[in-house]
Design a protein around this motif. Structure first.
Motif, mmCIF file in Angstrom:
data_model
loop_
_atom_site.group_PDB
_atom_site.id
_atom_site.type_symbol
_atom_site.label_atom_id
_atom_site.label_comp_id
_atom_site.label_asym_id
_atom_site.label_seq_id
_atom_site.Cartn_x
_atom_site.Cartn_y
_atom_site.Cartn_z
ATOM 1 N N LEU A 1 2.059 -41.791 15.819
ATOM 2 C CA LEU A 1 1.227 -41.835 15.125
ATOM 3 C C LEU A 1 0.368 -40.719 14.970
ATOM 4 O O LEU A 1 -1.342 -40.847 14.774
ATOM 5 N N ASN A 2 1.145 -39.513 15.030
ATOM 6 C CA ASN A 2 0.050 -38.927 14.603
ATOM 7 C C ASN A 2 -0.148 -37.808 15.919
ATOM 8 O O ASN A 2 -1.480 -37.012 15.569
ATOM 9 N N ALA A 3 -0.534 -38.303 16.731
ATOM 10 C CA ALA A 3 -1.311 -37.586 17.996
ATOM 11 C C ALA A 3 -1.325 -36.671 18.806
ATOM 12 O O ALA A 3 0.205 -36.593 18.782
ATOM 13 N N GLN B 1 -4.899 -35.297 21.710
ATOM 14 C CA GLN B 1 -5.460 -36.927 21.546
ATOM 15 C C GLN B 1 -5.052 -37.911 22.312
ATOM 16 O O GLN B 1 -5.444 -38.683 22.224
ATOM 17 N N PHE C 1 -5.983 -45.680 12.932
ATOM 18 C CA PHE C 1 -5.354 -44.399 14.296
ATOM 19 C C PHE C 1 -4.892 -43.684 13.651
ATOM 20 O O PHE C 1 -5.219 -42.464 13.852
ATOM 21 N N GLY C 2 -3.783 -43.730 13.430
ATOM 22 C CA GLY C 2 -2.784 -42.769 12.367
ATOM 23 C C GLY C 2 -3.354 -41.170 11.417
ATOM 24 O O GLY C 2 -3.763 -40.370 11.771
ATOM 25 N N ARG D 1 -6.995 -40.963 11.553
ATOM 26 C CA ARG D 1 -7.604 -40.349 12.065
ATOM 27 C C ARG D 1 -7.177 -39.284 13.063
ATOM 28 O O ARG D 1 -7.700 -38.259 13.114
ATOM 29 N N MET D 2 -5.866 -39.428 13.497
ATOM 30 C CA MET D 2 -5.849 -38.457 14.389
ATOM 31 C C MET D 2 -5.053 -37.623 13.104
ATOM 32 O O MET D 2 -5.154 -35.774 14.305
ATOM 33 N N ALA D 3 -4.583 -37.622 12.373
ATOM 34 C CA ALA D 3 -4.171 -36.369 11.920
ATOM 35 C C ALA D 3 -5.593 -35.970 10.938
ATOM 36 O O ALA D 3 -5.924 -34.808 10.255
ATOM 37 N N ARG E 1 -1.330 -50.886 11.434
ATOM 38 C CA ARG E 1 -1.639 -49.399 12.193
ATOM 39 C C ARG E 1 -0.375 -48.873 11.642
ATOM 40 O O ARG E 1 -0.244 -47.217 11.633
ATOM 41 N N CYS E 2 1.117 -49.268 11.913
ATOM 42 C CA CYS E 2 1.881 -48.975 11.211
ATOM 43 C C CYS E 2 1.628 -48.267 9.993
ATOM 44 O O CYS E 2 1.975 -47.460 10.084
ATOM 45 N N ASN F 1 -0.405 -45.038 8.686
ATOM 46 C CA ASN F 1 0.485 -43.821 9.189
ATOM 47 C C ASN F 1 1.219 -43.593 7.629
ATOM 48 O O ASN F 1 1.850 -42.163 8.018
#
Lengths: 284, 267
Positions: free
Chosen positions: A187-189, A193, B100-101, B103-105, B148-149, B152
């Motif tokens: 998920l990009n972390a 992170q 989450f995905g 946000r992390m990006a 969630r998957c 992203n």
């Protein structure tokens, strides 16, 4: 009124569980505090009775009124040039300083032990070797290194807490479900992170347990730490009083230490509920 | 070539006493973009190992895999994963999990909120955004994991027994949801399952894997997923051709399981 009584006794809800032994959900549930009240009241009553009927010689255990009058005297006139409040403040300050330093070093150290193989191989034997070492035994060395000032006392308290916190953080980080880490990577972390959004929150419940244990141990060690030429502090007060067999002051000091530790623990429990509401609720 | 290319992958594990176990041996296949592949097999046939290699969590000891012409050598947001359970972040609300995905990006907040809302709508959880994940049932948790998957936006979705922990009824409903999502998003999906019925119902293609060494024993091309997108899944599962293949695959897997048990008996 009946509502209040129910709250005090811990009302039996309609959907009563038949299996209660082994189900610890009551620990953080409200209600039923009447038993807490009874247990404390009984202890105090016993003390009052023994004071009235002189069951125990004052040198072994002081009458409650002596402790109370010492409390009043030391509060107003002080003990060894410091008022009671100053003693309390000195000890609380040292305990918090030692504990916070312990957190600052111990938690990152625990994470390093759990997350990096190299760090683990380097530091694990050192941690395991230093961990069982009683801070009291190091007092002479600590005095040589740091003198007899505040830093020596804080360092002893730091030693008392740091390994507990390191182990708690290590075990918390190690308990991270690998699926969560894998999921975060897809998920990009980034590593950073994952550390702050996955591993750290995952370790929080165990870190909180470690913090509660560590702060308790710090209070247990403060008496020893204040053996090092302290001019104020509850521990110093207890030590000096015991030399003169003033058991009333000793008991007063010990009760105050326990009370403060208890209040801090209640505060920690509040923080735990606030910051780790998922504790014990995750299914896996 | 767009899609997944798996070329001669092997995975050997060293075990104590100097032995090695071939979890996978010379596995090769291609999947076109937008295909739905299901994988069945008895325990120990290497299907989870295969999925972990495709996700980039494991490096094979031989061969290579590439996705959309890029070699797979680590996890990538292009290749999403849905786990059986336990992979949601219980310290976050449902919507924080879904977002989450993005946000992390470092996507802008309004875009994250929009995506989160969209995918929560799609999986039917729009009213549960602010709930804690541990307050939801198992089926709802898996829907959060799906959302969630998808939020992203991966091109390939790997699913490791995503419905394995659900009760039969919820499971059936979730199969319908998976087909719907597959149809609407056009994602490439690889799904591992222990349920023969589920594998037949969802997969356009089905691999039946066998252990020692882990390999693809048999491959099927199936019409049921396409039918299931519009049709009634209960009716499809009652069709004679469905039942015929189901029994054939079941017999094959039973045979393998018995072989495993038998060889264990000898030891």
């Amino acid at each position: 009124m009946s509502n209040f009584i129910n709250k005090l006794w811990g009302s039996k809800s309609k959907a009563s569980k038949t299996v209660t032994f082994g189900d610890s959900s009551f620990v953080n549930a409200p209600g039923g505090r009447i038993w807490t009240f009874i247990s404390i009241a009984t202890l105090i009553l016993l003390w009052v009775l023994s004071s009235i009927f002189e069951w125990v010689k004052p040198i072994y255990w002081p009458p409650i009124q002596d402790v109370w009058s010492q409390f009043l005297v030391i509060s107003s006139e002080g003990f060894r040039n410091s008022t009671l409040l100053e003693h309390v403040a000195a000890s609380v300050g040292r305990v918090l300083a030692g504990f916070l330093l312990g957190c600052l070093i111990g938690i990152p150290l625990g994470f390093a032990l759990a997350l990096s193989k190299t760090m683990n191989r380097i530091f694990d034997p050192i941690v395991e070797f230093l961990r069982p070492m009683p801070p009291l035994a190091l007092i002479p060395l600590v005095i040589l290194w740091l003198g007899i000032g505040e830093s020596a006392k804080i360092f002893l308290l730091f030693l008392a807490s740091v390994w507990i916190l390191a182990l708690a953080a290590r075990s918390g980080a190690m308990s991270t479900n690998l699926s969560k880490v894998h999921a975060a990577y897809t998920l990009n972390a980034s590593k950073r992170q994952i550390l702050f959004h996955v591993i750290l929150p995952n370790a929080l419940p165990e870190i909180f347990t470690g913090m509660r244990v560590a702060i308790g141990v710090c209070w247990g060690t403060v008496v020893a730490a204040e053996l090092v030429a302290a001019e104020s502090g509850l521990g110093m007060m207890v030590m000096v009083a015991s030399k003169f067999l003033s058991t009333d002051i000793v008991v007063l000091g010990v009760i105050l230490i326990s009370l403060i530790a208890y209040v801090i623990d209640i505060f920690m429990r509040y923080l735990e509920r606030r910051f780790v509401p998922w504790r014990g609720k995750a299914k896996h | 070539m767009q899609g997944l290319n798996v070329n001669n992958i092997s995975m050997e594990y060293q075990v104590p006493k100097g032995d090695s176990v071939e979890a996978l041996k010379n596995v090769s296949f291609d999947i076109k973009a937008g295909e739905f592949l299901t994988i069945l097999g008895p325990s120990g046939c290497g299907k989870t190992t295969l999925l972990d290699i495709l996700a980039g969590f494991l490096e094979p000891t031989g061969g290579e895999a590439s996705f959309n012409n890029q070699p797979i050598n680590g996890p990538s947001p292009q290749r999403g994963m849905v786990f059986q359970q336990g992979a949601l972040f219980e310290w976050m609300t449902v919507e924080k999990n879904v977002g989450f995905g993005p946000r992390m990006a470092g996507k802008p907040a309004d875009e994250i909120a929009k995506k989160t809302q969209h995918w929560l709508d799609v999986v039917g959880l729009s009213d549960f955004g602010t709930k804690a994940v541990y307050e939801l049932s198992g089926g709802m948790q898996q829907r959060v994991a799906l959302a969630r998957c998808l939020a992203n936006d991966p091109d390939l979705i790997l699913m490791d027994e995503p419905l394995g922990a659900l009760d039969a009824l919820t499971r059936e409903k979730m199969q319908g949801l998976l087909l719907k999502l597959w149809k609407e998003t056009g994602k490439t999906i690889i799904l591992i399952t222990h349920s023969v019925e589920e594998a037949l119902m969802l997969g356009e293609r089905l691999f039946v894997m066998a252990p020692r060494p882990g390999r693809i024993e048999k491959q099927y091309h199936l019409p049921f997923a396409a039918q299931g997108v519009t049709g009634n899944s209960r009716e499809i599962k009652a069709q004679s051709d469905f039942i015929e293949i189901r029994e054939e695959v079941l017999a094959m897997i039973w045979g393998m399981e018995e072989e495993i048990m038998g060889s264990k008996g000898e030891i």
